[in-house]
Each structure stands twice: as structure tokens, then as C-alpha cells.
Motif scaffolding. Structure first.
Motif, PDB file in Angstrom:
ATOM      1  N   TYR A  56      13.730  54.830  -9.886  1.00  0.00           N
ATOM      2  CA  TYR A  56      13.700  54.632  -8.436  1.00  0.00           C
ATOM      3  C   TYR A  56      14.155  53.213  -8.092  1.00  0.00           C
ATOM      4  CZ  TYR A  56      11.932  55.327  -3.663  1.00  0.00           C
ATOM      5  OH  TYR A  56      11.816  55.467  -2.299  1.00  0.00           O
ATOM      6  N   GLY A  57      13.711  52.243  -8.903  1.00  0.00           N
ATOM      7  CA  GLY A  57      14.129  50.866  -8.661  1.00  0.00           C
ATOM      8  C   GLY A  57      15.626  50.682  -8.824  1.00  0.00           C
ATOM      9  N   ILE A  58      16.205  51.295  -9.845  1.00  0.00           N
ATOM     10  CA  ILE A  58      17.657  51.218 -10.049  1.00  0.00           C
ATOM     11  C   ILE A  58      18.392  51.820  -8.847  1.00  0.00           C
ATOM     12  CG2 ILE A  58      19.569  52.145 -11.422  1.00  0.00           C
ATOM     13  CD1 ILE A  58      17.760  51.862 -13.892  1.00  0.00           C
ATOM     14  N   GLY A  59      17.896  52.957  -8.375  1.00  0.00           N
ATOM     15  CA  GLY A  59      18.519  53.591  -7.225  1.00  0.00           C
ATOM     16  C   GLY A  59      18.480  52.713  -5.984  1.00  0.00           C
ATOM     17  N   LEU A  60      17.358  52.049  -5.748  1.00  0.00           N
ATOM     18  CA  LEU A  60      17.243  51.185  -4.571  1.00  0.00           C
ATOM     19  C   LEU A  60      18.167  49.974  -4.668  1.00  0.00           C
ATOM     20  CD1 LEU A  60      13.376  51.240  -3.971  1.00  0.00           C
ATOM     21  CD2 LEU A  60      15.138  52.412  -2.647  1.00  0.00           C
ATOM     22  N   VAL A  61      18.261  49.391  -5.864  1.00  0.00           N
ATOM     23  CA  VAL A  61      19.153  48.236  -6.029  1.00  0.00           C
ATOM     24  C   VAL A  61      20.603  48.669  -5.827  1.00  0.00           C
ATOM     25  CG1 VAL A  61      19.959  46.448  -7.608  1.00  0.00           C
ATOM     26  CG2 VAL A  61      17.541  47.053  -7.558  1.00  0.00           C
ATOM     27  N   SER A  62      20.973  49.832  -6.345  1.00  0.00           N
ATOM     28  CA  SER A  62      22.338  50.327  -6.152  1.00  0.00           C
ATOM     29  C   SER A  62      22.615  50.591  -4.669  1.00  0.00           C
ATOM     30  CB  SER A  62      22.559  51.610  -6.956  1.00  0.00           C
ATOM     31  OG  SER A  62      22.432  51.350  -8.344  1.00  0.00           O
ATOM     32  N   ALA A  63      21.616  51.091  -3.944  1.00  0.00           N
ATOM     33  CA  ALA A  63      21.777  51.286  -2.501  1.00  0.00           C
ATOM     34  C   ALA A  63      21.970  49.945  -1.805  1.00  0.00           C
ATOM     35  CB  ALA A  63      20.557  52.010  -1.936  1.00  0.00           C
ATOM     36  N   ALA A  64      21.223  48.917  -2.271  1.00  0.00           N
ATOM     37  CA  ALA A  64      21.379  47.588  -1.681  1.00  0.00           C
ATOM     38  C   ALA A  64      22.768  47.023  -1.954  1.00  0.00           C
ATOM     39  CB  ALA A  64      20.301  46.660  -2.232  1.00  0.00           C
ATOM     40  N   VAL A  65      23.298  47.273  -3.159  1.00  0.00           N
ATOM     41  CA  VAL A  65      24.660  46.826  -3.482  1.00  0.00           C
ATOM     42  C   VAL A  65      25.662  47.482  -2.537  1.00  0.00           C
ATOM     43  CG1 VAL A  65      26.483  46.968  -5.237  1.00  0.00           C
ATOM     44  CG2 VAL A  65      24.157  46.300  -5.894  1.00  0.00           C
ATOM     45  N   TYR A  66      25.405  48.745  -2.214  1.00  0.00           N
ATOM     46  CA  TYR A  66      26.332  49.476  -1.348  1.00  0.00           C
ATOM     47  C   TYR A  66      26.322  48.949   0.093  1.00  0.00           C
ATOM     48  CZ  TYR A  66      28.269  53.292   1.402  1.00  0.00           C
ATOM     49  OH  TYR A  66      29.003  54.026   2.299  1.00  0.00           O
TER      50      TYR A  66
END
Length: 365
Positions: free
Chosen positions: A97-107
């Protein structure tokens, strides 16, 4: 004295345990630890994002996206905390879940700035708790997710450089954490083994013996199998020390420890619990098995060729459902040992467990 052929109790084999994905992490002593850390990590991420949004920004177009990410991080923290996720479930939810949130932030980040550095949070968390194969898997997941987020951002210049820089920096940090964790775990394991090992004989010491007896009684409680305790005492050991010196006494102790190892089954717990006192915990051994084992050790000790003959006495106690406590079964074996001493030494006696457990009759003379 028990007569007849000394036959070894049947060797028991234990199925090789399935390797847990969770590493032997120093300090990871309760399942809730990962849950607390994962939840607090996501909550800290949500707070960090909201604080960053309070800073002056020339391009606030990404603020709505970051508010959504903050809300999702807070919801994730609540799910992990109130959902009572523990152990591997909490670790994987926190990491993935943390990886997904960071990737969303990168986007959504404009400009991207140092957003990708937040991959450190879930990856270091996973590196601390998971075995290295799982760490490799989550790192691969993170970099695949990062590459996907960058691919959706055609406005970012030098994406390849940003990707390589983030991957190398974060991967090195993760590798260092895994290495240090393994080293610390190895040291902690060594210290723990030293703390429960008798330095002279290499057997388990009194502390380790008590832990093992508690563990085997609990295991027997679950399975319904009998568990036996045999306590040994070298006869006239003080006389040997006084006559030939402590070096001879130490040699006698080491030799008896070797004899115990040769006589026991693989998986039996062998301990030196006092100066010349030893003990063996035999799981899934009934009264006949335990008494046979004790008599075999007594006979082999009598046959040893040593400077001065040194015999051994033994007391046996067997626990069955409803099982005695650790102290109760030890007291029963200890009383049987002293009965063997009073009967002339160099023999074994079967003792009596407390009334609330199955009572064993006294052994043959």
C-alpha cells in the motif's frame, strides 16, 4: 533394578518447518509490532503530505491529488490498526500500500522534486521485517510501479536519470538494512545460545532447561502425547573432586555429557542443571521408554573405564493429560532420584507425578 535388554526408544523425526517470510528480526517479539509500525508509518505519511501542502507553492494544481493521497494513507493506517492486522498481513499491506501511495504521489507531483525518495519508507520497513527473497520481490514491485508512474508523466525531463538515481540510492539503503539486520540477528542468536548453554559440557544450562521443559509440556498439552523428564546425579562426585582435583571432575562431567548425547534421540533436550546434576526431557516417551533410557545411561556410565569408578543415579517422571506444571514434574523426578540414591545409587527409579495428573507407580527394584 530394571532387567533386560536396553533398547533405544524409537527415534522421532520432526517435519521440517515451513520457512516463514518474516525474518528473525531482533526485537520482533510480538505480532503487533509490525502492525503498530505499519500503521504509524502510513499515518506519518498522511501528516507529512498535509504539512507540505501548507508550504508556499507556485503551482498548487497538484494539491487536490495530494489531499486524496493523504486521506488514503490515513485510511490505510486505520484499516491496519483497527482491523487488527498482524505479522505478515500487516507487513505486506504496509509495504504494498505504501509503494502504491508513493507511486501515486510521483504521478501527481508538480514538480516531482524529491517525491521519489519516499520509496525509502515502505522499502526500509519491509527490509527490516522480511526475509531477503521477499525483500527482492518488494523492491522489484516498487521499481516497476515507479517506472509506470514515470511513463505516465511525459512532462518530466530526464526521467531515465531520475529513475536510475532513485533506484540505485534506495536499493543501496535497503541492502545495507538487510545486511545489518542479518548481522545483528546472528549476534543476538549467538548471545542467546550462549545464555542458555553450559560452557563446560555444551549442553543446555538450567535456564534453557526450564524454558525447554515449559515448551515441551505446552506442546504435549496440544498433542496429547506423554512427556518424560529424567534427572541424573553423578554419585560421590564430591569425593572424586576432593581426591583427584577439579580437572578430573570436569573431565568426568564432559564424558557423561557425551554419554548422554550418544544415548538420547535426536530432538531430546539434554541439560546440565547443576554441578553434577543433568536432565533429559523426552517428548512422546512413556514410562517404559523413559525408564529404559535412564537405565541404559546408568549401565553405560558404570561400564566406563575411568581413573576412579563414578556411577550415576536417575529419577524419572512422566506427565500425561491432565499435565503437571514444570515444577511438579521436576519435583517428582527429583524425589525419584533421591529414592534411587537411598536404594544404593547406580540405579534408576520411576517417580510419582502429582495427583491431578496420571500417577505412575514406583519402578521395579
Amino acid at each position: 533394578m530394571f532387567a533386560g535388554k536396553f533398547t533405544a526408544p524409537p527415534r522421532r523425526t520432526r517435519r521440517r518447518p515451513r520457512l516463514s517470510p518474516i525474518a528473525a528480526t531482533p526485537g520482533y517479539e510480538e505480532p503487533e509490532m509490525a502492525r503498530r509500525i505499519a500503521s504509524l508509518m502510513l499515518l506519518a505519511g498522511a501528516v507529512t503530505v498535509l504539512l507540505i501542502l501548507q508550504a508556499p507553492d507556485v503551482d498548487p494544481s497538484d494539491h487536490d491529488g495530494f489531499r486524496v493521497i493523504a486521506i488514503l494513507a490515513a485510511l490505510g493506517a486505520a484499516v491496519i490498526w483497527f482491523g487488527r492486522l498482524e505479522g505478515l498481513a500487516a507487513i505486506l499491506v504496509g509495504v504494498v500500500y505504501g509503494i502504491g501511495l508513493v507511486s501515486a504521489a510521483v504521478y501527481v507531483a508538480k514538480p516531482i522534486s524529491g517525491t521519489s525518495s519516499f520509496y525509502l519508507w515502505p522499502l526500509l520497513f519491509g527490509a527490516y521485517f522480511l526475509r531477503w527473497r521477499w525483500v527482492v520481490a518488494i523492491v522489484a514491485l516498487a521499481w516497476a510501479s515507479f517506472a509506470g508512474a514515470l511513463a505516465l508523466r511525459p512532462d518530466i525531463e530526464m526521467r531515465a536519470i531520475l529513475f536510475v538515481d532513485t533506484v540505485v540510492t534506495v536499493s543501496v539503503a535497503v541492502a545495507v538494512v538487510v545486511y545489518l539486520r542479518e548481522r545483528v540477528a546472528e549476534l543476538v542468536g549467538h548471545l542467546r545460545r550462549s545464555a542458555i548453554t553450559d560452557p563446560l559440557t555444551g549442553l543446555v544450562n538450567r535456564r534453557g532447561f526450564e524454558e525447554a521443559l515449559e515448551r515441551e509440556l505446552a506442546r504435549a498439552q496440544r498433542s496429547g502425547a506423554p512427556v518424560a523428564l529424567v534427572v541424573f546425579d553423578l554419585d560421590h562426585f564430591k569425593q572424586l573432586n576432593d581426591t583427584l582435583g577439579h580437572a578430573a571432575g570436569d573431565r568426568a562431567l564432559v564424558q557423561f555429557a557425551r554419554l548422554l548425547r550418544r544415548s538420547a534421540r535426536r530432538g531430546d533436550v539434554l541439560a546440565r542443571i547443576g554441578g553434577e546434576e543433568f536432565a533429559a526431557v523426552l517428548y512422546d516417551a512413556d514410562a517404559n521408554d523413559a525408564l529404559t533410557f535412564a537405565e541404559r545411561v546408568v549401565a553405560r556410565q558404570r561400564q566406563l573405564d575411568r581413573e576412579t569408578p563414578l556411577t550415576v543415579s536417575a529419577g524419572v517422571a512422566v506427565g500425561r493429560s491432565p499435565y503437571p506444571t514444570r515444577d511438579e514434574i521436576f519435583d517428582a523426578a527429583d524425589r525419584a532420584l533421591y529414592a534411587a540414591k537411598r536404594a544404593g545409587r547406580a540405579r534408576a527409579r520411576l517417580g510419582e507425578v502429582p495427583a491431578r495428573a496420571t500417577v505412575a507407580t514406583s519402578g521395579p527394584a
